[in-house]
Design a protein around this motif. Structure first.
Motif, PDB file in Angstrom:
ATOM      1  N   ARG A   1     -12.743   8.842   9.023  1.00  0.00           N
ATOM      2  CA  ARG A   1     -11.901   9.435   7.975  1.00  0.00           C
ATOM      3  C   ARG A   1     -10.703  10.204   8.572  1.00  0.00           C
ATOM      4  NH1 ARG A   1     -14.602   8.479   3.282  1.00  0.00           N
ATOM      5  NH2 ARG A   1     -16.842   8.796   3.179  1.00  0.00           N
ATOM      6  N   ILE A   2     -10.303   9.805   9.779  1.00  0.00           N
ATOM      7  CA  ILE A   2      -9.118  10.396  10.419  1.00  0.00           C
ATOM      8  C   ILE A   2      -8.215   9.251  10.874  1.00  0.00           C
ATOM      9  CG2 ILE A   2     -10.357  12.466  11.162  1.00  0.00           C
ATOM     10  CD1 ILE A   2     -10.589  11.180  13.958  1.00  0.00           C
TER      11      ILE A   2
ATOM     12  N   GLU B   1       0.830  -1.217   0.000  1.00  0.00           N
ATOM     13  CA  GLU B   1       0.000   0.000   0.000  1.00  0.00           C
ATOM     14  C   GLU B   1       0.858   1.256   0.000  1.00  0.00           C
ATOM     15  OE1 GLU B   1      -3.555   0.155   2.505  1.00  0.00           O
ATOM     16  OE2 GLU B   1      -2.826   2.038   3.311  1.00  0.00           O
TER      17      GLU B   1
ATOM     18  N   ALA C   1      -5.139  11.162  -2.010  1.00  0.00           N
ATOM     19  CA  ALA C   1      -5.765  11.807  -0.851  1.00  0.00           C
ATOM     20  C   ALA C   1      -6.610  12.995  -1.318  1.00  0.00           C
ATOM     21  CB  ALA C   1      -4.697  12.258   0.149  1.00  0.00           C
TER      22      ALA C   1
ATOM     23  N   LEU D   1       4.567  10.099   6.387  1.00  0.00           N
ATOM     24  CA  LEU D   1       3.443  10.294   5.475  1.00  0.00           C
ATOM     25  C   LEU D   1       2.312   9.359   5.907  1.00  0.00           C
ATOM     26  CD1 LEU D   1       2.134  11.373   2.860  1.00  0.00           C
ATOM     27  CD2 LEU D   1       3.334   9.556   1.615  1.00  0.00           C
TER      28      LEU D   1
ATOM     29  N   THR E   1     -11.500  -0.593  10.453  1.00  0.00           N
ATOM     30  CA  THR E   1     -12.057   0.156   9.317  1.00  0.00           C
ATOM     31  C   THR E   1     -11.031   1.158   8.793  1.00  0.00           C
ATOM     32  OG1 THR E   1     -12.963   1.890  10.741  1.00  0.00           O
ATOM     33  CG2 THR E   1     -14.378  -0.014  10.275  1.00  0.00           C
ATOM     34  N   ASP E   2     -11.306   1.679   7.587  1.00  0.00           N
ATOM     35  CA  ASP E   2     -10.475   2.756   7.052  1.00  0.00           C
ATOM     36  C   ASP E   2     -11.365   3.895   6.566  1.00  0.00           C
ATOM     37  OD1 ASP E   2     -11.423   2.133   4.486  1.00  0.00           O
ATOM     38  OD2 ASP E   2      -9.655   0.969   3.954  1.00  0.00           O
ATOM     39  N   ALA E   3     -10.766   4.876   5.928  1.00  0.00           N
ATOM     40  CA  ALA E   3     -11.499   6.093   5.563  1.00  0.00           C
ATOM     41  C   ALA E   3     -12.573   5.866   4.500  1.00  0.00           C
ATOM     42  CB  ALA E   3     -10.516   7.182   5.108  1.00  0.00           C
TER      43      ALA E   3
ATOM     44  N   TYR F   1     -13.795  -0.912  15.308  1.00  0.00           N
ATOM     45  CA  TYR F   1     -13.545   0.370  14.650  1.00  0.00           C
ATOM     46  C   TYR F   1     -12.135   0.447  14.062  1.00  0.00           C
ATOM     47  CZ  TYR F   1     -15.387   4.915  13.610  1.00  0.00           C
ATOM     48  OH  TYR F   1     -15.903   5.990  12.946  1.00  0.00           O
TER      49      TYR F   1
ATOM     50  N   TYR G   1     -17.143  17.003  12.462  1.00  0.00           N
ATOM     51  CA  TYR G   1     -16.162  16.976  13.560  1.00  0.00           C
ATOM     52  C   TYR G   1     -16.387  18.097  14.573  1.00  0.00           C
ATOM     53  CZ  TYR G   1     -13.942  14.006  10.054  1.00  0.00           C
ATOM     54  OH  TYR G   1     -13.702  13.043   9.111  1.00  0.00           O
TER      55      TYR G   1
ATOM     56  N   THR H   1      -5.986   5.119   8.783  1.00  0.00           N
ATOM     57  CA  THR H   1      -7.234   5.852   9.013  1.00  0.00           C
ATOM     58  C   THR H   1      -8.324   4.907   9.511  1.00  0.00           C
ATOM     59  OG1 THR H   1      -8.000   5.492   6.740  1.00  0.00           O
ATOM     60  CG2 THR H   1      -6.680   7.470   7.156  1.00  0.00           C
ATOM     61  N   ASP H   2      -9.420   5.487  10.022  1.00  0.00           N
ATOM     62  CA  ASP H   2     -10.578   4.684  10.396  1.00  0.00           C
ATOM     63  C   ASP H   2     -11.835   5.305   9.792  1.00  0.00           C
ATOM     64  OD1 ASP H   2     -11.450   6.782  12.048  1.00  0.00           O
ATOM     65  OD2 ASP H   2     -10.636   5.871  13.854  1.00  0.00           O
TER      66      ASP H   2
ATOM     67  N   GLU I   1      -0.681   6.964   5.883  1.00  0.00           N
ATOM     68  CA  GLU I   1      -1.158   5.993   4.913  1.00  0.00           C
ATOM     69  C   GLU I   1      -2.624   5.642   5.161  1.00  0.00           C
ATOM     70  OE1 GLU I   1       0.528   5.274   2.419  1.00  0.00           O
ATOM     71  OE2 GLU I   1       2.601   5.707   2.943  1.00  0.00           O
ATOM     72  N   TYR I   2      -3.250   5.084   4.140  1.00  0.00           N
ATOM     73  CA  TYR I   2      -4.675   4.762   4.215  1.00  0.00           C
ATOM     74  C   TYR I   2      -4.986   3.794   5.358  1.00  0.00           C
ATOM     75  CZ  TYR I   2      -9.168   5.351   2.051  1.00  0.00           C
ATOM     76  OH  TYR I   2     -10.461   5.740   1.807  1.00  0.00           O
ATOM     77  N   CYS I   3      -4.118   2.806   5.530  1.00  0.00           N
ATOM     78  CA  CYS I   3      -4.370   1.790   6.558  1.00  0.00           C
ATOM     79  C   CYS I   3      -4.322   2.365   7.968  1.00  0.00           C
ATOM     80  CB  CYS I   3      -3.382   0.638   6.429  1.00  0.00           C
ATOM     81  SG  CYS I   3      -1.670   1.140   6.650  1.00  0.00           S
TER      82      CYS I   3
ATOM     83  N   HIS J   1      -6.624   6.610  13.140  1.00  0.00           N
ATOM     84  CA  HIS J   1      -7.065   5.905  14.349  1.00  0.00           C
ATOM     85  C   HIS J   1      -6.085   6.186  15.491  1.00  0.00           C
ATOM     86  CE1 HIS J   1      -7.801   2.518  17.097  1.00  0.00           C
ATOM     87  NE2 HIS J   1      -9.037   2.642  16.667  1.00  0.00           N
TER      88      HIS J   1
ATOM     89  N   ARG K   1      -5.198  13.275   8.793  1.00  0.00           N
ATOM     90  CA  ARG K   1      -5.902  12.538   7.742  1.00  0.00           C
ATOM     91  C   ARG K   1      -4.919  11.857   6.800  1.00  0.00           C
ATOM     92  NH1 ARG K   1      -9.165  17.157   8.425  1.00  0.00           N
ATOM     93  NH2 ARG K   1     -11.384  16.674   8.580  1.00  0.00           N
ATOM     94  N   PHE K   2      -5.435  10.923   6.012  1.00  0.00           N
ATOM     95  CA  PHE K   2      -4.687  10.284   4.943  1.00  0.00           C
ATOM     96  C   PHE K   2      -4.030  11.354   4.070  1.00  0.00           C
ATOM     97  CE2 PHE K   2      -5.139   8.696   0.407  1.00  0.00           C
ATOM     98  CZ  PHE K   2      -3.950   7.979   0.420  1.00  0.00           C
ATOM     99  N   GLY K   3      -2.748  11.187   3.813  1.00  0.00           N
ATOM    100  CA  GLY K   3      -2.029  12.117   2.945  1.00  0.00           C
ATOM    101  C   GLY K   3      -1.353  13.252   3.694  1.00  0.00           C
TER     102      GLY K   3
ATOM    103  N   HIS L   1       0.857   3.995  -2.985  1.00  0.00           N
ATOM    104  CA  HIS L   1       0.621   5.413  -2.703  1.00  0.00           C
ATOM    105  C   HIS L   1       1.712   6.270  -3.354  1.00  0.00           C
ATOM    106  CE1 HIS L   1      -0.069   8.626   0.691  1.00  0.00           C
ATOM    107  NE2 HIS L   1      -0.451   9.064  -0.475  1.00  0.00           N
TER     108      HIS L   1
ATOM    109  N   HIS M   1     -10.497  -2.372   6.259  1.00  0.00           N
ATOM    110  CA  HIS M   1      -9.278  -2.299   5.447  1.00  0.00           C
ATOM    111  C   HIS M   1      -8.879  -3.711   4.999  1.00  0.00           C
ATOM    112  CE1 HIS M   1      -4.999  -1.808   4.497  1.00  0.00           C
ATOM    113  NE2 HIS M   1      -5.376  -0.611   4.105  1.00  0.00           N
TER     114      HIS M   1
END
Lengths: 149, 149, 149, 149
Positions: free
Chosen positions: C22-23, A34, A49, C12, D18-20, D15, B121, C18-19, C14-16, C25, C73-75, A38, D25
């Motif tokens: 959308r922020i 992943e 993103a 940086l 999960t991801d964004a 929770y 939020y 986030t939860d 990564e997507y994994c 975890h 957040r992601f990114g 990215h 995920h």
């Protein structure tokens, strides 16, 4: 001709990635792919993103596979090289080579297939949903094909 | 009077939770507290998955702490007991005792403080945003206070 | 005088990580502190991967805490600054500031307390078990104290 | 004849999984297969935690693959059914069906191939290294083959 996959993603292996075998747990490699995906997208001008935030597009995983060849440990650096295998606006397929950066040994290989969906999880054609990203990935594919010659 | 915290969350420790010390990695305990919090809410009639989906409310973490007392290993079962410490519609505070289920030894303790926000939020008062859940948590708090006497 | 904490660890997101809010975890921040701790040790000449492999020493976590101030957040890129708070050969205490690298906003702060044990999980004095690492961390502590003046 | 895979592993989705995209995920499914494999072994009398501790045997992952068919979300329960595909003392191959427990929908399928090694990571034949476990897995295989008729 020099390879287009000239800049692998270098990842220093952290303690939390290891397991009681004193090696990296196999699920962590899925995350490394992943991270490399990215960066592959970013290096081709595709900031996912931003696309997700502004275009409402998402890129769910459809299939993933990994083969483990050699152990990696805490403190090793893994070099992950992502290569575009196929892209048509419906699916994005990448393959990955994960090497021990210091020794050059091939430690794992992997493949992923992603799709594109809107906020309601409906499949979309990337050329219709966000042509700019589509064109960049087609260009990346053409570059990859030229490389392979 | 029997304790209200009569049903701890029992969790079989998996290989992916261990690290190269051959013990559970410290970050996993943070997740166990989440699992126990989820079940604490469910056992008090608060289905947060439904609330998030239907009311658009979210419960971000504001602070977390853990003290590690004894090791846990792959194959051990940990019993996590969540206890409501404070709730006023703005913050939800819980404490957690994590015991080796077989030996009864206390292995870790922890605390969390969560808030309530809407989809943008913005902090909300749970009594205004979703009174039904507020009342259930106030009832749980009253029960906990009665227990403590 | 310039700060000794001049090189934050840049990560940086990564997507994994986030939860469904959308922020990021909240448990991921625990790992970021580990990554920054690893680099703090390396930048002070202490290669813990080598020490664990060759000296049989391990560094279990004794307590951890985090306060969450602003969303990530992601990114986004998070800059994690680790600072040595205390070290005496028995315990290593660090504090962490986690900032949004682009905006400079403080997003989270944290603290960790680690100990030192041998392969049988018996506590050791680092000065007895591996004096070289002890001296390097004492030097780092002296540097940190001088910085604080 | 009733299926031998009568007891799927039921997992309440948390929770942190999960991801964004507000879905689970894809890397988490790799862990679910591990949880189901652990329980498959336990239900066949093979306590791998004990074997690793007392016999010094380890079971590294050699390959893993997953196909994702339908989304899963926070609060869903996934039923993971592990099935023995092949075992010869060198490799253990399992396949997995992951269903939404409430709706019965097939959400993902997967495969894993594990090997057996000693403490020095040298491949071993399980029949030589620990015959008792070998016999139990051969019996499980015979049972699976009888089922398939």
């Amino acid at each position: 001709m020099s390879t287009i996959i000239s800049e692998p993603y270098l990842h220093l292996i952290e303690y939390c990635e290891t397991d009681a075998m004193r090696i990296v747990h196999h699920a962590e490699y899925i995350k490394w792919m992943e991270y490399a995906r990215h960066r592959f997208l970013l290096s081709n001008g595709v900031d996912w993103a931003e696309i997700e935030r502004e275009q409402g597009l998402m890129m769910p995983m459809l299939s993933v596979s990994t083969e483990y060849r050699r152990l990696l440990r805490f403190g090793d650096t893994v070099a992950v090289r992502a290569q575009l295998e196929a892209f048509d606006g419906v699916y994005l397929r990448l393959s990955y080579r994960m090497e021990n950066w210091k020794t050059g040994e091939l430690c794992a290989i992997g493949r992923t297939k992603s799709g594109f969906v809107d906020r309601a999880y409906r499949p979309v054609l990337l050329q219709d949903a966000y042509e700019e990203a589509y064109k960049k990935l087609i260009a990346a594919k053409t570059g990859a094909a030229a490389e392979a010659v």
